[in-house]
Design an enzyme around this catalytic site. Structure first.
Site, mmCIF file in Angstrom:
data_model
loop_
_atom_site.group_PDB
_atom_site.id
_atom_site.type_symbol
_atom_site.label_atom_id
_atom_site.label_comp_id
_atom_site.label_asym_id
_atom_site.label_seq_id
_atom_site.Cartn_x
_atom_site.Cartn_y
_atom_site.Cartn_z
ATOM 1 C CG HIS A 197 68.753 42.961 137.633
ATOM 2 N ND1 HIS A 197 69.141 44.157 138.212
ATOM 3 C CD2 HIS A 197 69.194 43.012 136.356
ATOM 4 C CE1 HIS A 197 69.803 44.888 137.330
ATOM 5 N NE2 HIS A 197 69.839 44.221 136.196
ATOM 6 C CB SER A 222 70.456 46.813 134.222
ATOM 7 O OG SER A 222 71.576 46.125 134.682
ATOM 8 C CE LYS A 254 75.331 35.750 141.712
ATOM 9 N NZ LYS A 254 75.612 36.148 143.096
ATOM 10 C CG ASP A 302 68.652 43.741 141.470
ATOM 11 O OD1 ASP A 302 69.375 42.769 141.161
ATOM 12 O OD2 ASP A 302 68.576 44.775 140.787
#
Length: 274
Positions: free
Chosen positions: A255, A102, A176, A227
């Site tokens: 993710h 990330s 998320k 993701d």
């Protein structure tokens, strides 16, 4: 053949096997994303170590158990100081493989620009992937342009000195980041995440990462197909923008691939290292 010769041959064979094992042993440095810490790699670290690799999972400033508070971290360089310090103390003949997740992708680029001779390869795991043609904030700015405010859900953004702090809320984490990860990992994250920042204000003022530094070190990218935080099409755009050729994909990974697909991530890193 005499017993002495047999012993010598055995010693020689064992030494060659040992040398080959040491030669294949890598030093992986795992760099977490925003609001997370070294704890996020707890599944991957023992897998790599069981394969004979050296593994360092570190906390960046104001992350994990690092004692700084995000209000006291004014620049990305200060945030990235623990990684810079690690590379500065690495012996000249011992290169590392940096693995960034990330926001950790920006940490890799920044550290490699400072110490390119210490890095064997950069591996971006569903990470922000900068280039050498634009300022460091470019991929974050493009991401912001395509991401509606509503997508951040209950993430809190607040003024923090000369920057904006960011803190992932439980709804954002659930929907998320961890939507395909075990519920235990989600609960762990809810307990351990800390306020962080994208450092957009600072990164937008910094010079481009150099071709001689960051641009000179080989790069790999691991795409996570499920993701939602950094969608596949944006991952692919960054890969093309930075002209990265070594690309692997992990199907079904959200993710937080180190939680949802740790064994597949281990296999991908083994593939890249070899």
């Amino acid at each position: 053949m005499s017993s002495e010769k047999i012993v010598l041959i055995l010693i020689f064979c064992l030494s060659m096997m040992s040398w080959g094992h040491c030669k294949d042993r890598k030093h992986f440095v795992l760099v977490h994303g925003a609001c997370h810490g070294a704890w996020s790699w707890y599944k991957l670290k023992p897998l790599l170590e069981s394969a004979g690799h050296k593994v360092t999972a570190l906390d960046l400033a104001a992350s994990g158990i690092n004692m700084r508070k995000i209000d006291d971290v004014d620049t990305f360089a200060v945030y990235n100081q623990p990684l810079l310090r690690l590379l500065a103390t690495t012996l000249p003949n011992q290169k590392v493989i940096l693995v960034g997740h990330s926001l950790g992708g920006l940490s890799l680029a920044h550290a490699t620009d400072e110490y390119p001779q210490k890095v064997e390869r950069n591996v971006f795991v569903s990470a922000f992937l900068p280039d050498t043609e634009h300022r460091p904030s470019y991929v974050l700015e493009k991401y912001g342009e395509r991401t509606p405010t509503s997508a951040w859900m209950d993430t809190k953004f607040e003024p923090s000195g000369n920057k904006t702090s960011m803190f992932f809320g439980p709804m954002f984490l659930t929907n998320k980041l961890y939507q395909r990860s075990p519920v235990q990992d989600l609960e762990l994250a809810k307990s351990l995440v800390r306020p962080s920042s994208l450092f957009l204000e600072d990164l937008s003022r910094q010079k481009n990462f150099s071709k001689e530094g960051y641009g000179s070190v080989p790069r790999s990218y691991i795409v996570c197909t499920e993701d939602i935080a950094i969608p596949v099409d944006y991952q692919q755009w960054m890969i093309q923008n930075a002209a990265v050729n070594n690309v692997l994909s992990i199907k079904g990974a959200d993710h937080m691939v180190m939680n949802s697909k740790p064994r597949q991530l281990f296999d991908a890193l083994q593939n890249i290292a070899n």
